[in-house]
Design a protein around this motif. Structure first.
Motif, PDB file in Angstrom:
ATOM      1  N   SER A 173       0.843  -1.191  -0.173  1.00 40.56           N
ATOM      2  CA  SER A 173       0.060  -0.051   0.141  1.00 40.56           C
ATOM      3  C   SER A 173       1.008   1.148   0.117  1.00 40.56           C
ATOM      4  N   GLY A 174       0.710   2.004  -1.004  1.00 39.28           N
ATOM      5  CA  GLY A 174       1.723   3.160  -1.310  1.00 39.28           C
ATOM      6  C   GLY A 174       1.473   4.233  -2.067  1.00 39.28           C
ATOM      7  N   ILE A 175       2.177   5.194  -2.315  1.00 38.00           N
ATOM      8  CA  ILE A 175       2.083   6.388  -3.146  1.00 38.00           C
ATOM      9  C   ILE A 175       2.418   5.737  -4.455  1.00 38.00           C
TER      10      ILE A 175
ATOM     11  N   THR B 179       7.503   7.701  -2.838  1.00 40.46           N
ATOM     12  CA  THR B 179       6.798   6.742  -3.922  1.00 40.46           C
ATOM     13  C   THR B 179       7.347   5.491  -3.786  1.00 40.46           C
ATOM     14  N   GLN B 180       6.363   4.407  -3.838  1.00 37.21           N
ATOM     15  CA  GLN B 180       6.503   3.166  -3.781  1.00 37.21           C
ATOM     16  C   GLN B 180       6.060   2.223  -4.937  1.00 37.21           C
ATOM     17  N   ILE B 181       5.235   3.062  -5.834  1.00 34.95           N
ATOM     18  CA  ILE B 181       4.715   2.311  -7.158  1.00 34.95           C
ATOM     19  C   ILE B 181       4.809   3.615  -7.965  1.00 34.95           C
ATOM     20  N   LEU B 182       5.428   3.044  -9.107  1.00 37.27           N
ATOM     21  CA  LEU B 182       5.602   3.677 -10.467  1.00 37.27           C
ATOM     22  C   LEU B 182       4.622   3.590 -11.577  1.00 37.27           C
TER      23      LEU B 182
ATOM     24  N   SER C  85       0.010  12.480  -2.759  1.00 40.58           N
ATOM     25  CA  SER C  85       0.375  11.586  -1.489  1.00 40.58           C
ATOM     26  C   SER C  85      -0.908  11.605  -0.883  1.00 40.58           C
ATOM     27  N   ASN C  86      -1.804  12.089  -1.237  1.00 45.98           N
ATOM     28  CA  ASN C  86      -3.417  11.844  -0.617  1.00 45.98           C
ATOM     29  C   ASN C  86      -4.328  10.648  -1.258  1.00 45.98           C
ATOM     30  N   ALA C  87      -3.452  10.190  -2.317  1.00 47.09           N
ATOM     31  CA  ALA C  87      -3.937   9.080  -2.817  1.00 47.09           C
ATOM     32  C   ALA C  87      -3.240   7.675  -2.663  1.00 47.09           C
ATOM     33  N   ARG C  88      -3.246   6.572  -2.184  1.00 46.92           N
ATOM     34  CA  ARG C  88      -2.649   5.434  -2.185  1.00 46.92           C
ATOM     35  C   ARG C  88      -3.337   4.152  -2.830  1.00 46.92           C
ATOM     36  N   MET C  89      -2.395   3.562  -3.778  1.00 45.78           N
ATOM     37  CA  MET C  89      -2.737   2.384  -4.225  1.00 45.78           C
ATOM     38  C   MET C  89      -2.496   1.039  -3.376  1.00 45.78           C
TER      39      MET C  89
ATOM     40  N   ALA D 214      -3.724 -12.141  -4.444  1.00 52.11           N
ATOM     41  CA  ALA D 214      -5.156 -12.174  -5.453  1.00 52.11           C
ATOM     42  C   ALA D 214      -4.718 -11.482  -6.731  1.00 52.11           C
ATOM     43  N   GLN D 215      -3.748 -10.806  -6.685  1.00 54.63           N
ATOM     44  CA  GLN D 215      -3.419 -10.365  -8.224  1.00 54.63           C
ATOM     45  C   GLN D 215      -4.497  -9.075  -8.569  1.00 54.63           C
ATOM     46  N   THR D 216      -4.500  -8.085  -7.445  1.00 56.72           N
ATOM     47  CA  THR D 216      -5.293  -7.155  -7.594  1.00 56.72           C
ATOM     48  C   THR D 216      -4.649  -5.954  -7.515  1.00 56.72           C
ATOM     49  N   ILE D 217      -5.021  -4.779  -7.923  1.00 56.43           N
ATOM     50  CA  ILE D 217      -4.780  -3.471  -7.741  1.00 56.43           C
ATOM     51  C   ILE D 217      -5.868  -2.632  -7.222  1.00 56.43           C
ATOM     52  N   THR D 218      -5.939  -1.956  -6.296  1.00 54.78           N
ATOM     53  CA  THR D 218      -7.308  -1.276  -5.852  1.00 54.78           C
ATOM     54  C   THR D 218      -6.715   0.200  -5.398  1.00 54.78           C
ATOM     55  N   THR D 219      -7.561   1.172  -6.572  1.00 51.58           N
ATOM     56  CA  THR D 219      -7.005   2.531  -6.581  1.00 51.58           C
ATOM     57  C   THR D 219      -7.652   3.318  -5.148  1.00 51.58           C
ATOM     58  N   SER D 220      -7.118   4.458  -5.163  1.00 46.40           N
ATOM     59  CA  SER D 220      -7.697   5.330  -3.933  1.00 46.40           C
ATOM     60  C   SER D 220      -9.269   5.315  -3.994  1.00 46.40           C
ATOM     61  N   ASP D 221      -9.802   5.353  -4.955  1.00 47.06           N
ATOM     62  CA  ASP D 221     -11.427   5.455  -5.225  1.00 47.06           C
ATOM     63  C   ASP D 221     -11.975   4.190  -4.927  1.00 47.06           C
ATOM     64  N   GLY D 222     -11.340   3.055  -4.640  1.00 44.43           N
ATOM     65  CA  GLY D 222     -11.635   1.886  -4.511  1.00 44.43           C
ATOM     66  C   GLY D 222     -11.887   0.872  -5.634  1.00 44.43           C
TER      67      GLY D 222
END
Length: 201
Positions: A8-10, A68-71, A137-141, A147-155
């Motif tokens: 879970s990161g920026i 940043t942890q995700i690019l 920085s207000n949004a974290r993925m 589970a092989q999933t990506i969840t955006t800051s909006d869900g």
């Protein structure tokens, strides 16, 4: 190598296509054989001017993206020469996941061997993640490898494919040496039998 399970990161947006390994880590920094210390030179020619001052407009120099942890990047990421220093620099900076429409094959495989999860997604999904990353920085993925999933800051939840063997290695922190050491007992048994049957070797 560190295990990768959930992250879970920026996320930082880098909407540039054909980012090659010389852009990731320029050739003058390839003298070292250490995996640490290269993060400061990640994207060196884009991050610094000729006097080694930070270029404020470059994404990783902006305050909201320093951790940043995700690019999220453009198509054909990691093309160019096969230098393993490229994933070393990315990992040393603190980035553990790179998401792009496509990757150069050698870079892609080197990521897994260095504890980085590269995720390839269709362009329309990249566009969605790019917009999410632009929130700063207000949004974290959230990345869930099991589970092989990506969840955006909006869900919003996106799924991704990954080779089962590479997934196993990353989740268990196994590089090439680690994979060999998994077979240590079998290797010891073989060597003991070989020593008895061929003591002159």
């Amino acid at each position: 190598m560190e295990k990768f399970d959930k992250l879970s990161g920026i996320a930082a947006p880098l909407p540039i296509i054909n980012v090659d390994t010389d852009m990731i880590i320029p050739k003058q920094f390839l003298k070292t054989i250490k995996r640490s210390g290269l993060g400061v030179n990640l994207f060196d020619e884009m991050r610094y001017d000729d006097d080694r001052n930070e270029i404020p407009d470059f994404v990783l120099n902006k305050p909201q993206y320093r951790d940043t942890q995700i690019l999220v990047a453009g198509d054909n990421f990691g093309c160019g020469s096969s230098r393993e220093h490229a994933p070393w620099a990315i990992k040393d900076f603190g980035i553990s996941c790179v998401i792009a429409p496509s990757f150069a094959d050698i870079f892609y495989n080197n990521c897994f061997k260095n504890g980085i999860l590269p995720i390839a997604l269709p362009q329309e999904q990249i566009d969605l993640l790019m917009k999410d990353a632009e929130k700063g920085s207000n949004a974290r993925m959230e990345i869930d490898l099991e589970a092989q999933t990506i969840t955006t800051s909006d869900g919003d939840v996106l799924t991704f494919d990954v080779d089962a063997f590479k997934k196993h290695c990353l989740m268990n922190g196994l590089d090439d040496i680690g994979l060999t050491m998994e077979k240590a007992a079998a290797i010891d048994t073989f060597e003991a039998a070989a020593a008895q049957s061929r003591p002159w070797v």
